[in-house]
Motif scaffolding. Sequence first.
Motif, short mmCIF file in Angstrom:
data_model
loop_
_atom_site.label_atom_id
_atom_site.label_comp_id
_atom_site.label_asym_id
_atom_site.label_seq_id
_atom_site.Cartn_x
_atom_site.Cartn_y
_atom_site.Cartn_z
N VAL A 105 -72.57 -18.74 71.14
CA VAL A 105 -72.54 -20.19 72.25
C VAL A 105 -72.27 -21.08 72.49
N ARG A 106 -72.72 -21.99 70.78
CA ARG A 106 -72.83 -23.69 70.38
C ARG A 106 -71.54 -23.85 70.03
N ARG A 107 -70.13 -22.70 70.34
CA ARG A 107 -69.32 -23.18 69.74
C ARG A 107 -68.06 -23.36 71.20
N ALA A 108 -68.34 -22.81 71.92
CA ALA A 108 -67.64 -22.76 73.44
C ALA A 108 -67.24 -23.45 73.92
N PRO A 109 -66.13 -24.24 74.53
CA PRO A 109 -65.63 -25.46 74.68
C PRO A 109 -66.77 -26.53 76.57
N ALA A 110 -67.06 -24.47 76.93
CA ALA A 110 -67.86 -25.22 78.33
C ALA A 110 -69.34 -25.87 77.93
N PHE A 111 -70.05 -25.10 76.06
CA PHE A 111 -70.69 -25.62 75.64
C PHE A 111 -71.77 -27.29 75.95
N GLU A 112 -72.46 -27.53 76.46
CA GLU A 112 -73.40 -28.67 76.80
C GLU A 112 -74.79 -28.93 75.95
N GLU A 120 -82.60 -21.39 69.92
CA GLU A 120 -81.82 -21.35 70.01
C GLU A 120 -81.21 -20.04 70.20
N LEU A 121 -79.99 -20.39 70.57
CA LEU A 121 -78.99 -19.09 71.42
C LEU A 121 -77.85 -19.29 70.06
N THR A 122 -77.52 -18.07 69.53
CA THR A 122 -75.63 -17.91 68.48
C THR A 122 -75.21 -17.27 69.77
N ASP A 123 -75.15 -15.96 69.00
CA ASP A 123 -74.23 -14.42 69.74
C ASP A 123 -74.70 -14.57 71.22
N PHE A 124 -73.61 -13.87 72.26
CA PHE A 124 -73.52 -14.51 73.81
C PHE A 124 -73.29 -13.36 74.14
N LEU A 125 -73.78 -12.59 75.08
CA LEU A 125 -72.97 -12.08 76.43
C LEU A 125 -72.77 -12.27 77.38
N GLY A 126 -72.70 -12.43 78.33
CA GLY A 126 -72.11 -12.96 79.79
C GLY A 126 -71.67 -12.22 81.24
N MET A 127 -72.53 -11.83 81.99
CA MET A 127 -71.84 -10.76 82.56
C MET A 127 -71.94 -11.53 84.51
N PRO A 128 -70.56 -12.08 85.22
CA PRO A 128 -71.60 -12.04 86.94
C PRO A 128 -72.12 -10.72 87.00
N VAL A 129 -72.80 -11.51 88.58
CA VAL A 129 -73.49 -9.73 89.27
C VAL A 129 -72.02 -10.27 90.25
N VAL A 130 -71.50 -9.08 90.87
CA VAL A 130 -70.34 -9.09 91.50
C VAL A 130 -70.92 -8.25 93.43
#
Length: 383
Positions: A105-112, A120-130
């Motif tokens: 996640v640290r290499r994602a364009p949106a990471f701030e 410290e977070l590395t691998d990442f899985l995100g899911m919207p709840v719709v």
Amino acid sequence: MSSDVPSPVCDPNLGGIEAVSSAVLAMSRHLEVREVLRRITASARSLLGAEYAALGVPDDHGGFAQFVVDGVTDEQWKAIGPLPRQHGVLATMLHDLRPTRLTDVRRAPAFEGWPSAHPELTDFLGMPVVDDGEIIGALFLANKDGGFTAQDEELLRILAAHAALALGNARLYERSRELTLAGERARIAHDLHDAVSQKLFSLRLTAKAAATLVDRDPARARAELAEVARLAAEAADELRAVVVELRPAALEEDGLVATLASQVQVLDRAHSAAVTFATDGVRALPPAQEAALLRVAQEALHNALRHSGAAGVGVTLTGTPHRGALLRIADDGRGFDPESVRRAGRHLGLVSMRDRAAAVGGTLSLESRPGQGTVVEMEVPGA
């Protein structure tokens, strides 16, 4: 944030569908929004074997109305600081219906970046709840040995769909509770008008009559003044009863047993009837069940003290073999024929009491006969 709610355990030997079913059952047993959010987050983390999990529900001001984490201690959570804002990767998840799966996640364009105390977070899985095409939350996991797979993504998608249903049901339940409370306030206002206002009106007329009789009929004036004293005492009793009903219950701070004991003590002082409380073997119950038991006890006590003419009212709360509880309110008043009351359309709050019991998976029964008092019992299953 570490939770005192035990995380559901998903057997790694279960297939995907069975594991999701186990997680869905774990998060569907509760009705309060906050508790549902906790269960969803813990279930997702356990299901996919992640080190961290979080679920955020956005507000309308660029922040989060609620944010729940699992896998972080209370001390770590306090050190991290204020709730996150809707920016970076979180903002992306709240505006895109597609899941986000990243090897780092640290290499994602949106990471701030994160606060200094953030893990410290590395691998990442995100899911919207719709829900009905609207993103109502963001569920994400981080730090899984070997990273997240396409199968993990599909499992989380299924879980998020069920999470949307569970969260929607919880919100409807809380809204119904709000409407119920509004109805109770209206009932209390009606009772206040009918009982206290009428007594005060009678008191005023009796006092005027006594004033006119002081000189020409002192004996009768004394009798009228005695009536004034009686009416004033009854009005005070009515007001105390209304105050007890309006006073916020201290369930969160004191628990059901202490709250019931306190309210019974107040009612015992406020009324001529002896009101007693006894308890034995009661374990901690889910918040919704404790709230329902308290409200049913209040309604049954209200009926007994206002309508039965009882000399004594006993409240007992006992534990049941399956970690539930049984509430019993018994009075020695005049009693009534329940069927006649039902035909006359005078429900004495029985409908609302039964609805409260049913809403938390409980049962309610009532026994009464003319001249033989009334017994109301409510049983809840516990956790």
